[in-house]
Motif scaffolding. Structure first.
Motif, PDB file in Angstrom:
ATOM      1  N   PRO A  30      -6.310  -1.204   8.306  1.00  0.00           N
ATOM      2  CA  PRO A  30      -5.478  -1.578   7.167  1.00  0.00           C
ATOM      3  C   PRO A  30      -5.839  -1.088   5.853  1.00  0.00           C
ATOM      4  N   ASP A  47       1.442  -3.386   4.370  1.00  0.00           N
ATOM      5  CA  ASP A  47       0.809  -2.126   4.734  1.00  0.00           C
ATOM      6  C   ASP A  47       1.733  -0.912   5.083  1.00  0.00           C
ATOM      7  N   SER A  72       0.721  -0.985   0.163  1.00  0.00           N
ATOM      8  CA  SER A  72       0.007  -0.159   0.060  1.00  0.00           C
ATOM      9  C   SER A  72       0.735   1.485  -0.090  1.00  0.00           C
TER      10      SER A  72
END
Length: 466
Positions: free
Chosen positions: A28, A50, A19
């Motif tokens: 998340p 993440d 991400s």
């Protein structure tokens, strides 16, 4: 130019799904866990990273500011990325999820560091941030994906929905698909790589629909989502029940433009969750509309709904009908009362200074705030000055406005509506919000600084034109 199609056996594939900041980091990142669910169905190994959460947790508001403006960069950002990507050693592919335009600045640096360390790995980028266009910052571009390909910072770009495109690309197949007509039976997002203890507000994201049932004149959702599609209400409820039982997380947020775009399926969804009687809490974006019954409001509350973000935009029927919002003041006030009585939080999303907005129209917005006072503990107000965004109806309609695209003006029966006038209305909304005791947007000071910069620019233009 994109490289030739990948031709790799599934057993050799192992994808790092990463991400990109900047997006909300108290939960998340939704795209990577959804794509992991997609790849699970195709028996392709993947791991979620993440990075958005890790980076913004480490550097906070200063990093958000850099991601969104390109200002005040520090070398520690690069050092952090270099340390983080050490974890990518065992992966055949690195997929970067460019969530919004606010991800572009970070993604550019991230890909440079990844390409330098891992020149042999295949890099894939995708997400709405590659084509978004709501800014005048020179560091953010509508052709971001082309730039990344031309500078060899990525090998592949996935446009649109990754449900079919990403697995096909990884298998060496044609991965240019039209938008899906049917989004029922979507894979369930896989959070197994996520440590929820690291998040301040552990929350799961659920998608019940894609696109929007409305085509508002100021909005460009229709550019990315040509058609509104929705999942069966029971399927959405079943997913939430499954995720609650799997991870023990009670809070859910919807990614939908509208949770109640299909009133029929929305009723089914609420009834299913109400009957399940679980301690689930959820929030989503909602539109006021006719046809809601007392039973519907009761089931909404019983389903665990704790808050709704509502694109009211204006308290004026006239302005909203020009916007194509398609609900009346009667719908609006009945809905506010129904939600307020059930103590469901309402986040009013308002726009001031729409090209056709008159003083009378604006007074209707102030009246909405005044009539919301009985529910002040459940109402928050977020107000923005009307923008002209490319690919929207009001942007293309040059009869509605004139002048600079950022500092545009329009003519109403009250005279010329300038950027300064729009700012004054914005200020009135926030002053009245505070006076009444409604909850306020926490970003007001930051917004006002940006607005005042534009006012300085408007003053400069006036002086230069004298």
């Amino acid at each position: 130019m994109e490289k030739d199609f990948i031709s790799t056996m599934a057993d050799d594939l192992n994808v790092a799904l990463v991400s990109m900041p900047s997006q909300n980091y108290w939960h998340p990142a939704p795209s990577i866990v959804f794509l992991k669910g997609v790849l699970n169905r195709e028996n392709i190994k993947s791991t979620c990273f993440d990075l958005n959460h890790a980076f913004l947790t480490r550097f906070g508001k200063d990093a958000v500011h850099w991601c969104e403006t390109g200002e005040d960069y520090i070398n520690d950002y690069q050092y952090f990325i270099d340390d983080y990507i050490e974890s990518f050693e065992g992966y055949s592919h690195i997929g970067a999820s460019v969530f919004t335009l606010n991800s572009q600045i970070f993604t550019r640096l991230f890909l440079k560091r990844v390409r330098k360390k891992y020149p042999e790995k295949k890099i894939i980028i995708g997400g709405n941030g590659m084509v978004d266009n709501h800014t005048d910052l020179s560091t953010i571009t509508r052709t971001f994906s082309d730039e990344m390909l031309q500078t060899n910072l990525t090998d592949y770009v996935v446009n649109g929905e990754g449900d079919l495109s990403l697995p096909a690309l990884l298998r060496g197949q044609d991965y240019n698909f039209p938008q899906m007509n049917d989004i029922s039976n979507l894979p369930i997002p896989d959070y197994s790589d996520i440590n929820f203890d690291e998040y301040s507000k552990p929350t799961l994201i659920v998608t019940g629909s894609r696109g929007c049932v409305r085509q508002c004149t100021f909005c460009d959702v229709h550019v990315n989502w040509k058609k509104y599609r929705f999942r069966p209400g029971k399927e959405v409820a079943d997913e939430m029940i499954h995720q609650y039982k799997t991870y023990g997380i009670k809070k859910f947020h919807f990614s939908d433009s509208l949770v109640n775009g299909s009133l029929k399926e929305f009723r089914v969804f609420c009834k299913e969750l109400a009957d399940a009687n679980l301690p689930i809490e959820w929030r989503g974006q909602f539109i006021f509309r006719s046809g809601m019954r007392e039973e519907d409001w009761d089931n909404l509350a019983a389903s665990g709904c704790k808050g709704l973000w509502i694109g009211i935009e204006s308290g004026s029927d006239t302005v909203r009908w020009h916007m194509k919002k398609k609900f009346t003041n009667k719908d609006m006030y009945e809905s506010v009362e129904a939600l307020g009585k059930r103590k469901i939080d309402m986040l009013y999303l308002l726009i001031v200074g729409y090209p056709t907005e008159t003083e009378e129209d604006f007074s209707d917005t102030l009246e909405l705030l005044k009539r919301s006072e009985p529910y002040k503990y459940n109402v928050e107000v977020r107000c923005n000055i009307a923008m002209l965004m490319p690919d929207t109806e009001i942007f293309e309609n040059k009869d509605l406005w004139h002048g600079d695209v950022q500092l545009w003006k329009s003519w109403t029966k009250d005279g010329e509506l300038t950027y300064r006038k729009r700012y004054e209305r914005w200020k009135q909304v926030h002053d009245l919000t505070k006076e009444i005791g409604l909850k306020s947007d926490t970003r007001i000071e930051q917004q006002e600084k940006l607005i005042l910069r534009k006012l300085e620019k408007e003053n400069e233009l006036l002086v230069n034109n004298l």
